[in-house]
Design a protein around this motif. Structure first.
Motif, PDB file in Angstrom:
ATOM      1  N   ILE A 159       0.831  -1.334   0.142  1.00 41.16           N
ATOM      2  CA  ILE A 159       0.140   0.006  -0.020  1.00 41.16           C
ATOM      3  C   ILE A 159       0.816   1.186  -0.032  1.00 41.16           C
ATOM      4  N   VAL A 160       1.810   1.282   1.012  1.00 46.78           N
ATOM      5  CA  VAL A 160       2.885   2.512   1.094  1.00 46.78           C
ATOM      6  C   VAL A 160       3.413   2.746  -0.381  1.00 46.78           C
ATOM      7  N   TYR A 161       3.964   1.324  -1.018  1.00 43.71           N
ATOM      8  CA  TYR A 161       4.601   1.713  -2.324  1.00 43.71           C
ATOM      9  C   TYR A 161       3.755   2.463  -3.376  1.00 43.71           C
ATOM     10  N   SER A 162       2.230   1.683  -3.543  1.00 42.64           N
ATOM     11  CA  SER A 162       1.429   1.968  -4.423  1.00 42.64           C
ATOM     12  C   SER A 162       0.892   3.454  -4.161  1.00 42.64           C
ATOM     13  N   TYR A 163       0.655   3.899  -2.925  1.00 42.57           N
ATOM     14  CA  TYR A 163      -0.050   5.204  -2.877  1.00 42.57           C
ATOM     15  C   TYR A 163       0.900   6.235  -2.593  1.00 42.57           C
ATOM     16  N   LEU A 164       2.261   6.136  -2.609  1.00 36.08           N
ATOM     17  CA  LEU A 164       3.058   7.038  -2.086  1.00 36.08           C
ATOM     18  C   LEU A 164       3.271   8.379  -2.977  1.00 36.08           C
ATOM     19  N   PRO A 165       3.171   8.069  -4.485  1.00 36.10           N
ATOM     20  CA  PRO A 165       2.970   9.404  -5.191  1.00 36.10           C
ATOM     21  C   PRO A 165       1.856  10.369  -4.778  1.00 36.10           C
ATOM     22  N   PHE A 166       0.653   9.509  -4.525  1.00 36.01           N
ATOM     23  CA  PHE A 166      -0.524  10.480  -3.802  1.00 36.01           C
ATOM     24  C   PHE A 166      -0.141  11.135  -2.548  1.00 36.01           C
ATOM     25  N   MET A 167       0.670  10.890  -1.941  1.00 33.43           N
ATOM     26  CA  MET A 167       1.291  11.662  -0.817  1.00 33.43           C
ATOM     27  C   MET A 167       2.316  12.583  -1.065  1.00 33.43           C
ATOM     28  N   VAL A 168       3.145  12.179  -2.080  1.00 30.62           N
ATOM     29  CA  VAL A 168       4.248  13.198  -2.388  1.00 30.62           C
ATOM     30  C   VAL A 168       3.888  14.390  -3.184  1.00 30.62           C
ATOM     31  N   LEU A 169       2.861  14.054  -3.948  1.00 27.67           N
ATOM     32  CA  LEU A 169       2.640  15.436  -5.105  1.00 27.67           C
ATOM     33  C   LEU A 169       1.621  16.502  -4.183  1.00 27.67           C
ATOM     34  N   PRO A 170       0.796  16.201  -3.341  1.00 28.85           N
ATOM     35  CA  PRO A 170       0.368  17.411  -2.631  1.00 28.85           C
ATOM     36  C   PRO A 170       1.208  18.023  -1.868  1.00 28.85           C
ATOM     37  N   LEU A 171       2.067  17.186  -1.152  1.00 27.33           N
ATOM     38  CA  LEU A 171       3.178  17.533  -0.262  1.00 27.33           C
ATOM     39  C   LEU A 171       4.102  18.573  -0.955  1.00 27.33           C
ATOM     40  N   TYR A 172       4.674  18.012  -2.104  1.00 32.26           N
ATOM     41  CA  TYR A 172       5.542  18.624  -2.980  1.00 32.26           C
ATOM     42  C   TYR A 172       4.906  20.031  -3.544  1.00 32.26           C
ATOM     43  N   SER A 173       3.690  20.148  -3.842  1.00 30.76           N
ATOM     44  CA  SER A 173       3.023  21.335  -4.229  1.00 30.76           C
ATOM     45  C   SER A 173       2.874  22.418  -3.167  1.00 30.76           C
ATOM     46  N   SER A 174       2.625  21.771  -2.022  1.00 30.08           N
ATOM     47  CA  SER A 174       2.426  22.816  -0.913  1.00 30.08           C
ATOM     48  C   SER A 174       3.983  23.287  -0.173  1.00 30.08           C
ATOM     49  N   LEU A 175       5.081  22.348  -0.322  1.00 25.98           N
ATOM     50  CA  LEU A 175       6.291  22.834  -0.104  1.00 25.98           C
ATOM     51  C   LEU A 175       7.201  23.679  -1.059  1.00 25.98           C
ATOM     52  N   GLU A 176       6.678  23.516  -2.432  1.00 30.16           N
ATOM     53  CA  GLU A 176       7.437  24.058  -3.300  1.00 30.16           C
ATOM     54  C   GLU A 176       7.221  25.625  -3.386  1.00 30.16           C
ATOM     55  N   LYS A 177       5.803  25.924  -3.150  1.00 33.46           N
ATOM     56  CA  LYS A 177       5.353  27.459  -3.239  1.00 33.46           C
ATOM     57  C   LYS A 177       5.688  28.148  -2.087  1.00 33.46           C
ATOM     58  N   MET A 178       6.402  27.336  -1.058  1.00 40.64           N
ATOM     59  CA  MET A 178       6.686  28.075   0.143  1.00 40.64           C
ATOM     60  C   MET A 178       7.933  29.235  -0.429  1.00 40.64           C
TER      61      MET A 178
END
Lengths: 388, 332
Positions: free
Chosen positions: B206-225
Motif C-alpha cells: 500500500i505504501v509503495y502504491s500510494y506514495l505518489p499520492f502523498m508526495v504530489l500534494p506535499l510537494y506542491s505545498s512545499l514548493e510554493k513556500m
C-alpha cells in the motif's frame, strides 16, 4: 552624539569624520563571487553606531548581496566583516545581533500580528510577561493596536510593512537591515513612512542599514549614502556631499539630474586663483569652475568634465552679467512638472543643457518659450570638476 | 446565489433590450437563452457524469443490499419487473428489509474487517507520510531545473499497470525472492524471512502504491513556500532545524492533510494488494467484499458491505473537502 543623528556633516553627528571613532561594522577587502560572477569586488566600508546608512545603486550592483552578508545569508568569498571587534563571518545568522526587514516582508502567514512580532523574542526564551510587554510596545510603536489579532493576509500592504518593521525591531538588534522596505508602498505612504523610519531610528538609537534603488529615499533618510556600481562602492558621503560634490560622472548622473560638459584643463583663472579654466570647444570661451578648498590644481591639458545641476543653471533672454559660464542656445523643449519647469536648451555647438526654474508664480504666459534664443549660464561655484 | 445573479442578469438584459428593440420581442428572448443555456450545459456535464456513473449505480447497490439472496439470475430477490409496472415496484419495495445490515452487525467478521481496514489504511497513511515528506521536501529544495525531472520520476510508475507492479512485489518479497536473497548474500540473515502473505507485505504494497499520492500534494505545498520565510525565522534567532518545525511544517499542513486523505481513502477499500500480498489472516473489507460477491455469490450482503464502507468513507471525504475549501478561501 546628540539629538538627531540624521543630518550630514552640517550637524554634530559625524562619527566618520572622527579618526578615533571605532566603526560598528567594518568590511575589509570583501569579495563575493557567485560562480564566475563577481557580486562584490574587494570592498571596504565602515558603518558607525547610530548611523542610518543607505546602500544605493541600480539593480544588480551588489547592494542586496552586501546586506545579505551582514545578515549571514551569504558568506564572503574572501575578506572579513567585523562587528566591533568580532568576526561576523564566524557567527551563524541566527546568533547575530542583526535583524532584517525583508523586501517581501516575509511575515509568517500562519501567525497573527502579535505572534509574528513575538517570534524572535520567543526564540530567546525570554519570560512570558516580558515578551508580552515588548510586543505591546512594538505594536504601539507602529500603531497597529487594532490589528494585533489579525493574520497577515487580512492586512493592507502598509500594515504588513509595519508588522515587518515591528518584528525586526522587537529584539533591539545592534544593527537593523532594511531591504527595499518601502518598495511596495505607494508614493504618499512611502514619503510618510520615510519620516516615521527616521523618527523610530532616532528614538531607539539603533543603527540602520537600508538598501534602496530610490535615490530620493536614500537622500531623505540616510546619514550617509554609499553609492554602488558593479560590486564596488563608488562614493560614500552624506546626502549633501554626494549630491553637491560627486566624485565622478556616474555618481553625478545617478543622483538627480545633471549637465556634463567635457574638456581639457587650460589653467588658472587670471582674476581668482581658486578657479580653473576648462577649454571645451575651440570656438567658445573656456568654462570656469571654482575648486574646493584646499585647492589642488589639475595638470594642464588633462581631460576632465564639468557637472552642473539643472537648478543651478539660469536661463535668460538677455546676455547676463556677473556670471562665469555663458552658453548661447535655442529652447528645444520645456517640461512643466508643476513645481518647476525644465528647459532643454540646444547650445550652438549642439549640446543639450538643462535648466530648471522654480515656478514661483502662477504660470499664465511664459517669458521664455519654444525656439527662443536664450543664454544659459551658471556660476563657477555652482559646478564641480570631475576626473572620471 | 448564482441562480440569483443569473435571474438579475436576465431581467437586466430584458429591461435593457426593451426600449431599443420594441418591435422585435422574439429576438430578445433568443439573445438571453443561449447565454444561460451554455452556462447550464457546462455545469450539467459533471452532474450528469456523477448521476450516471455514481449515483444510479449506487442506488442499484443500495437496492440490492436491501434484497435477499436467491438462486436465480440475478442472484437476489425481489427484482423489478418492467412489465409489471407500478404494482411490481410496490411489490419490490415491500420485499426490502435491513436483514443484511443486521447480519453485518451480528457476524464479527465484518466489523473486524472494517476495523482492520481502517487500521491498515491509517498506519499506511502514516508510513507514506513519513517516507513521502522527506522525498517531497528534497524535491522542493532541489535546483529548479531538476524539479520537473524529479516530478516525472514520481509519476513514472503509473505508466506500468498497477496490477503488474503489485505482482512484482511478490517476486521481491517471497521466501526465495530478491530481498531475501540480497539479505542472505550480505550475511544479515541466515534464514529467509517470511514477508509475503503477512500484514507487513500489505503495508509495503500500500505504501509503495500510494506514495505518489502523498508526495504530489506535499510537494506542491512545499514548493510554493517562500524561502524568505525561513530566512526570516533564522534571522530572528531560530536554528535551521527549529525553523523547519515552526515554519515549514505548519505551512505544509494542507499538503499533509491532502496527502493523508488521498492515501487513506483508497487504501481502506483496497482489494488487490491484500489479495496478492496479504495472507489468509489479513482482514480487509475489500477482500471480504470480493469473497462475498464472487465466492459466496451473496450479492445482497456484498452490497450491504459496500454501502457501509461508503458511509465510513464519507466522513473522511467530507473532512477532506472542508479542508480543501478552507484552503481555497485562504488562498483567494
Amino acid at each position: 552624539m546628540n539629538g538627531s543623528p540624521n543630518f550630514g556633516s552640517g550637524c554634530s553627528f559625524a562619527p566618520w569624520a572622527d579618526p578615533h571613532e571605532k566603526p560598528l561594522i567594518r568590511f575589509d577587502a570583501v569579495t563575493k563571487k557567485f560562480d564566475d560572477f563577481v557580486a562584490i569586488d574587494n570592498l571596504n566600508l565602515k558603518i558607525y553606531e547610530r548611523e542610518f546608512f543607505a546602500l544605493l545603486g541600480p539593480s544588480g550592483c551588489g547592494k542586496t548581496t552586501l546586506m545579505r552578508m551582514l545578515a549571514g545569508f551569504e558568506q564572503p568569498t574572501t575578506g572579513s566583516i567585523m562587528m566591533n571587534q568580532e568576526h561576523l563571518t564566524d557567527i551563524p545568522p541566527h546568533r547575530r545581533p542583526v535583524n532584517m526587514m525583508f523586501q517581501s516582508y516575509a511575515l509568517f502567514p500562519h501567525m497573527t500580528v502579535e505572534q509574528n512580532i513575538a517570534f524572535g523574542l520567543k526564540q530567546e526564551r525570554r519570560p512570558k510577561a516580558e515578551i508580552k510587554e515588548r510586543v505591546e510596545e512594538m505594536i504601539a510603536l507602529v500603531q497597529l493596536q487594532p490589528f494585533a489579532k489579525r493574520k497577515p493576509h487580512q492586512l493592507s500592504g502598509g500594515q504588513r510593512q509595519r508588522v515587518a518593521l515591528a518584528r525586526s525591531l522587537a529584539k533591539k538588534p545592534r544593527l537593523l537591515l532594511l531591504d527595499e522596505p518601502l518598495g511596495a508602498l505607494d508614493r504618499k505612504l512611502r514619503e510618510q513612512t520615510q519620516f516615521e523610519l527616521m523618527t523610530i531610528q532616532e528614538k531607539l538609537g539603533l543603527t540602520f542599514v537600508i538598501v534602496t534603488h530610490d535615490q530620493e529615499e536614500a537622500m531623505t533618510v540616510a546619514s550617509r549614502i554609499a553609492l554602488m556600481e558593479q560590486g564596488k562602492v563608488v562614493q560614500v558621503a552624506t546626502p549633501r556631499e554626494i549630491y553637491e560634490t560627486p566624485n565622478c560622472r556616474y555618481v553625478a548622473d545617478f543622483l538627480g539630474d545633471v549637465n556634463i560638459v567635457g574638456g581639457h584643463i587650460l589653467g588658472p583663472d587670471d582674476k581668482e586663483e581658486d578657479i580653473v579654466q576648462l577649454a571645451w570647444h575651440e570656438d567658445y570661451a573656456p568654462l570656469r569652475v571654482r575648486l574646493p578648498q584646499p585647492v589642488t590644481f589639475p595638470a594642464k591639458g588633462k581631460e576632465m568634465w564639468i557637472a552642473v545641476r539643472p537648478e543651478k543653471v539660469r536661463i535668460t533672454k538677455d546676455y547676463p552679467t556677473d556670471t562665469h559660464n555663458i552658453l548661447k542656445g535655442k529652447v528645444l523643449d520645456i517640461a512643466y512638472t508643476g513645481n518647476i519647469s525644465t528647459y532643454h536648451v540646444r547650445t550652438e555647438d549642439g549640446q543639450i543643457i538643462k535648466s530648471q526654474e522654480a515656478n514661483l508664480e502662477h504660470l499664465h504666459r511664459r517669458a521664455i518659450t519654444w525656439d527662443d534664443e536664450v543664454y544659459v549660464h551658471w556660476r563657477a561655484g555652482g559646478c564641480v570638476l570631475l576626473e572620471r | 446565489m448564482s441562480n440569483l445573479t443569473n435571474l438579475t442578469e436576465v431581467t437586466d438584459l430584458l429591461t435593457a433590450g426593451e426600449p431599443e428593440t420594441p418591435q422585435r420581442p422574439k429576438r430578445r428572448s433568443r439573445m438571453v437563452l443561449p447565454k444561460n443555456f451554455g452556462r447550464c450545459a457546462l455545469i450539467l456535464v459533471p452532474y450528469v457524469w456523477l448521476l450516471v456513473l455514481f449515483l444510479i449505480p449506487f442506488i442499484i447497490v443500495v437496492k440490492i443490499s436491501l434484497s435477499d439472496t436467491a438462486i436465480a439470475m440475478p442472484p437476489y430477490t425481489p427484482t423489478f419487473d418492467w412489465a409489471g409496472g407500478w404494482a411490481s415496484f410496490k411489490e419490490m419495495v415491500g420485499g426490502w428489509d435491513f436483514e443484511n445490515f443486521t447480519w453485518l452487525m451480528e457476524d464479527d467478521l465484518y466489523w473486524k474487517s472494517y476495523l482492520s481496514s481502517l487500521e491498515i489504511a491509517f498506519v499506511s497513511s502514516l508510513l507514506a507520510l513519513l517516507i513521502g515528506y522527506p522525498i517531497a521536501y528534497s524535491m522542493a529544495r532541489a535546483p529548479a531545473e531538476w524539479r520537473p525531472t524529479l516530478l516525472m520520476l514520481i509519476i513514472l510508475p503509473f505508466w506500468t499497470s498497477f496490477l503488474i507492479r503489485v505482482y512484482a512485489w511478490i517476486g521481491i518479497l517471497k521466501k526465495e525472492g530478491l530481498l531475501n536473497m540480497l539479505l542472505m548474500h550480505l550475511g544479515i540473515i541466515d534464514d529467509p524471512l517470511t514477508i509475503l502473505n503477512t500484514d507487513l507485505a500489505v503495508y509495503i504494497g500500500i505504501v509503495y502504491s500510494y506514495l505518489p499520492f502523498m508526495v504530489l500534494p506535499l510537494y506542491s505545498s512545499l514548493e510554493k513556500m517562500d524561502d524568505s520565510l525561513l530566512e526570516a525565522a533564522t534571522d530572528l534567532g531560530c536554528s535551521p532545524f527549529k525553523a523547519f518545525w515552526l515554519i515549514t511544517v505548519p505551512l505544509s499542513l494542507p499538503g499533509v492533510i491532502a496527502g493523508c486523505f488521498l492515501v487513506f481513502i483508497p487504501a481502506v477499500g483496497e482489494f488487490v494488494i491484500p489479495d496478492l500480498l496479504g495472507g489468509s489472516n489479513t482482514l480487509m473489507i475489500g477482500k471480504t467484499l470480493w469473497v462475498e460477491f464472487f465466492a459466496n455469490r451473496d450479492w445482497p450482503v456484498a452490497s450491504a458491505v459496500a454501502v457501509i464502507l461508503l458511509i465510513l468513507l464519507v466522513v473522511p471525504i467530507v473532512l477532506f473537502q472542508r479542508q480543501q475549501e478552507k484552503q481555497q478561501e485562504k488562498g483567494a
